[in-house]
Design an enzyme around this catalytic site. Structure first.
Site, PDB file in Angstrom:
ATOM      1  N   ASN A  43      -4.293   1.205   3.751  1.00  0.00           N
ATOM      2  CA  ASN A  43      -4.339   2.611   3.335  1.00  0.00           C
ATOM      3  C   ASN A  43      -4.268   2.792   1.819  1.00  0.00           C
ATOM      4  O   ASN A  43      -3.789   1.930   1.090  1.00  0.00           O
ATOM      5  CB  ASN A  43      -3.184   3.381   3.969  1.00  0.00           C
ATOM      6  CG  ASN A  43      -1.827   2.781   3.617  1.00  0.00           C
ATOM      7  OD1 ASN A  43      -1.376   1.864   4.276  1.00  0.00           O
ATOM      8  ND2 ASN A  43      -1.194   3.285   2.581  1.00  0.00           N
ATOM      9  N   ASP A  96      -2.666   7.672   7.103  1.00  0.00           N
ATOM     10  CA  ASP A  96      -2.140   6.305   7.184  1.00  0.00           C
ATOM     11  C   ASP A  96      -2.770   5.515   8.341  1.00  0.00           C
ATOM     12  O   ASP A  96      -2.115   4.713   8.987  1.00  0.00           O
ATOM     13  CB  ASP A  96      -0.614   6.312   7.318  1.00  0.00           C
ATOM     14  CG  ASP A  96      -0.020   4.936   7.002  1.00  0.00           C
ATOM     15  OD1 ASP A  96      -0.372   4.373   5.963  1.00  0.00           O
ATOM     16  OD2 ASP A  96       0.785   4.434   7.807  1.00  0.00           O
ATOM     17  N   ASP A 152      -4.777   2.996   8.309  1.00  0.00           N
ATOM     18  CA  ASP A 152      -5.402   1.872   7.612  1.00  0.00           C
ATOM     19  C   ASP A 152      -5.904   0.809   8.573  1.00  0.00           C
ATOM     20  O   ASP A 152      -5.479   0.713   9.716  1.00  0.00           O
ATOM     21  CB  ASP A 152      -4.439   1.256   6.594  1.00  0.00           C
ATOM     22  CG  ASP A 152      -3.044   0.998   7.151  1.00  0.00           C
ATOM     23  OD1 ASP A 152      -2.615   1.693   8.077  1.00  0.00           O
ATOM     24  OD2 ASP A 152      -2.367   0.099   6.629  1.00  0.00           O
ATOM     25  N   TRP A 172      -3.103  -6.893   4.961  1.00  0.00           N
ATOM     26  CA  TRP A 172      -1.950  -7.281   5.766  1.00  0.00           C
ATOM     27  C   TRP A 172      -2.152  -8.548   6.579  1.00  0.00           C
ATOM     28  O   TRP A 172      -1.181  -9.192   6.977  1.00  0.00           O
ATOM     29  CB  TRP A 172      -1.603  -6.153   6.734  1.00  0.00           C
ATOM     30  CG  TRP A 172      -0.994  -4.949   6.109  1.00  0.00           C
ATOM     31  CD1 TRP A 172      -1.646  -3.853   5.606  1.00  0.00           C
ATOM     32  CD2 TRP A 172       0.395  -4.704   5.895  1.00  0.00           C
ATOM     33  NE1 TRP A 172      -0.743  -2.946   5.116  1.00  0.00           N
ATOM     34  CE2 TRP A 172       0.520  -3.436   5.278  1.00  0.00           C
ATOM     35  CE3 TRP A 172       1.555  -5.426   6.182  1.00  0.00           C
ATOM     36  CZ2 TRP A 172       1.747  -2.878   4.940  1.00  0.00           C
ATOM     37  CZ3 TRP A 172       2.779  -4.868   5.841  1.00  0.00           C
ATOM     38  CH2 TRP A 172       2.871  -3.620   5.231  1.00  0.00           C
ATOM     39  N   GLY A 205       0.791  -1.219   0.000  1.00  0.00           N
ATOM     40  CA  GLY A 205       0.000   0.000   0.000  1.00  0.00           C
ATOM     41  C   GLY A 205       0.825   1.271   0.000  1.00  0.00           C
ATOM     42  O   GLY A 205       0.316   2.345  -0.299  1.00  0.00           O
ATOM     43  N   GLU A 206       2.122   1.147   0.315  1.00  0.00           N
ATOM     44  CA  GLU A 206       3.021   2.308   0.298  1.00  0.00           C
ATOM     45  C   GLU A 206       3.758   2.451  -1.028  1.00  0.00           C
ATOM     46  O   GLU A 206       4.626   3.309  -1.172  1.00  0.00           O
ATOM     47  CB  GLU A 206       4.057   2.189   1.429  1.00  0.00           C
ATOM     48  CG  GLU A 206       3.486   2.368   2.822  1.00  0.00           C
ATOM     49  CD  GLU A 206       2.612   1.205   3.268  1.00  0.00           C
ATOM     50  OE1 GLU A 206       1.632   1.450   3.990  1.00  0.00           O
ATOM     51  OE2 GLU A 206       2.893   0.052   2.880  1.00  0.00           O
TER      52      GLU A 206
END
Length: 568
Positions: free
Chosen positions: A295, A338, A340, A277, A208-209
């Site tokens: 996120n 962030d 999430d 995750w 997600g990053e």
């Protein structure tokens, strides 16, 4: 590898080194003497795991993910007698987030960088050791973690940092097949443990990053072939232009500016993030899986991703057989902090608004709330009192930095919660890390880190954590114990009236599940930042946990798997 056997009748310890047998490099397996023989793990065993006091068959205990262990040989009256039974030292001294899986006296654990060990659960002796041959590209956030394996039939399944799914022979560790899940050059990786249901291995994705497009996939247990994919970012990701979060607070969105950006740029769904995750909860009765989505990308820069950014920061349910969408609930639309959704959901009976018992789903959020949903339509029944301070919500990030609490780690991070249904309580561990949020717009970097700014810990402010018990039928906090460091790792609840969890300073503790009193503690020598398990072998109940520290919060590293039992 080293195993230390603790003699409970005295104080002596004996170091035992297991013999290593040579094998071909192609198999990448180191084997010691085989202890015992694992029987086939049937679907019936997996389905009935919640009442199985001998084994620990799922990452979170059972398909409902209650992390409640049904044996009570170790209980509030005798837990003070808990002592180490054995300590196994892995080859890798690095962050450990693995949940030990135990099947008929055989334990399976993983380490950072995708090693798998099979151990004799009564002695800690090594049975086999598998090292994944990593590809040339690995791109991952928050440490080279692995959270454990799934097991079914005669196979052990693990996701890898180079975005593969591997199947191993449970008796030998031999590689049976591997499947490329996604392209690591684009930022995809795997740290979560898989979940097996029938002929399907379920697994989500990190990234997600990095501007990935998130998913949950199902693969065939025998062949590794893909069965279905659910994209956590739909092609129409805009949503309803929500202006308030799940608790009714204004998120200060500039809807007109976002609509203008959407008209100019189009829907950003291809690079919108939405990693998964942690393990899904599986409702066998309704044939559904429930999971939470992380996120959006870029994390802090909302100018490049107009709309609600569905299904980021959401609870989602899909059909188990087809992967088709069933329902969702979004906690934070257009998240630029962030925050999430990462802690795995729990299925249990809860009270609805009229006081009737219905099937519910719990999730512990980075916001510091426990959210309680109605399972049939994902709707929100209630949210708990805040477990951590909340200040300046929802102040928008700025170039100079805007302070808002909680910080980007939570609240409840990826750490799984547990419940005690007899008490009507769910247990969460929390972080308090005051941060400032900084935004800096940059274009999509194709597989590189894409935060759209930074979140920075404020060094002059105190950081701490807590262990919190929440009544999920009222949302009220029943009890709370402060810890000297932010908490990350996970908890285990037992029928003995206990709650086990560890801290970054090496303390591993047992709490009274009803009152929060600390009844026992052990200094493990490295951060205890992994979820505990429990099992019974030869009539003895054990508690087991990994002590390897944590990259994300920079807690002291180690390489120990420690099993405890009652002194005789």
């Amino acid at each position: 590898m080293r195993v230390t056997k603790i003699l409970l009748a005295g104080v002596a310890t004996v170091a035992v080194c297991a013999a290593q047998a040579a094998v071909s490099q192609a198999e990448e397996v180191q084997r010691g003497t085989l202890y015992g023989d694992m029987t086939i793990v049937s679907q019936d065993m997996l389905s009935r795991a919640a009442s199985d006091g001998n084994n620990f068959l799922h990452t979170n205990g059972n398909y409902d993910q209650t992390r409640f262990y049904p044996n009570k040989q170790i209980n509030t009256s005798n837990v003070r007698k808990l002592r180490p039974a054995w300590i196994f030292q892995t080859e890798v001294v690095e962050t450990m987030e693995t949940t030990p899986i135990v099947v008929n006296g055989v334990m399976y654990v993983t380490t950072a960088f995708n090693h798998v060990y099979a151990l004799d659960a009564a002695t800690g002796q090594q049975i086999w050791h598998y090292k994944h041959k990593m590809g040339p590209v690995t791109t991952y956030c928050c440490g080279p973690n692995n959270r454990g394996v799934a097991i079914s039939g005669d196979r052990v399944f693990m996701g890898t940092l180079d975005a593969k799914l591997v199947a191993l022979d449970s008796k030998t560790g031999k590689l049976l097949w591997e499947t490329q899940i996604a392209d690591p050059e684009l930022g995809y990786s795997e740290t979560m443990a898989p979940t097996v249901v029938g002929n399907k291995v379920l697994i989500g994705t990190n990234g997600g990053e990095y501007g990935i497009r998130g998913f949950v996939k199902a693969f065939d247990t025998q062949t590794g072939n893909e069965i279905w994919t659910f994209h956590t970012i739909p092609e129409d990701s805009v949503g309803v232009w929500a202006t308030h979060d799940a608790t009714g607070r204004d998120m200060l969105r500039d809807i007109e500016a976002e609509k203008a950006a959407l008209k100019k740029m189009g829907d950003p769904y291809k690079t919108l993030g939405g990693g998964v995750w942690q393990n899904p909860a599986v409702d066998l009765e309704a044939n559904r899986v429930y999971f939470v989505v992380g996120n959006p990308s870029p994390d802090l820069d909302g100018s490049l991703r107009p709309g609600d950014n569905l299904y980021t920061d959401s609870l989602v349910a899909v059909d188990l057989e087809t992967g088709q969408y069933v329902c969702h609930f979004q906690y934070i639309a257009h998240d630029v902090w962030d925050l999430d959704a990462v802690s795995p959901p729990i299925i249990t009976q809860v009270k609805d608004g009229d006081g009737n018992m219905v099937k519910g789903v719990l999730h512990g959020g980075k916001t510091g709330h426990v959210y309680v949903h109605k399972a049939d339509d994902c709707s929100l029944l209630r949210f708990s009192e805040a477990m951590v301070p909340q200040e300046n919500m929802w102040v928008l990030p700025t170039k100079e930095g805007a302070r808002m609490l909680p910080g980007a780690n939570g609240g409840v991070e990826w750490s799984p919660m547990a419940i005690n249904a007899d008490l009507g309580l769910t247990y969460a561990i929390n972080l308090h890390q005051p941060m400032t949020y900084h935004v800096e717009s940059t274009p999509y970097p194709e597989g590189k880190l894409w935060l759209g700014g930074a979140f920075k810990v404020i060094p002059t402010e105190e950081q701490w954590g807590n262990v919190t018990a929440v009544d999920y039928n009222t949302g009220k906090i029943r009890w709370q114990v402060k810890t000297e460091q932010p908490m990350i790792g996970g908890v285990l609840s037992t029928a003995g009236g206990l709650l086990f969890t560890g801290e970054g300073n090496g303390q591993f503790k047992a709490y009274d599940a009803e009152t929060g009193s600390v009844l026992w503690n052990f200094q493990a020598g490295a951060g205890v930042n992994a979820p505990p398990s429990s099992y019974t072998v030869g009539g003895k109940q054990y508690i087991v946990v990994a002590a390897g520290g944590n990259t994300q919060l920079d807690y002291k590293r180690g390489n120990n798997i420690i099993a405890f039992t009652l002194a005789e």
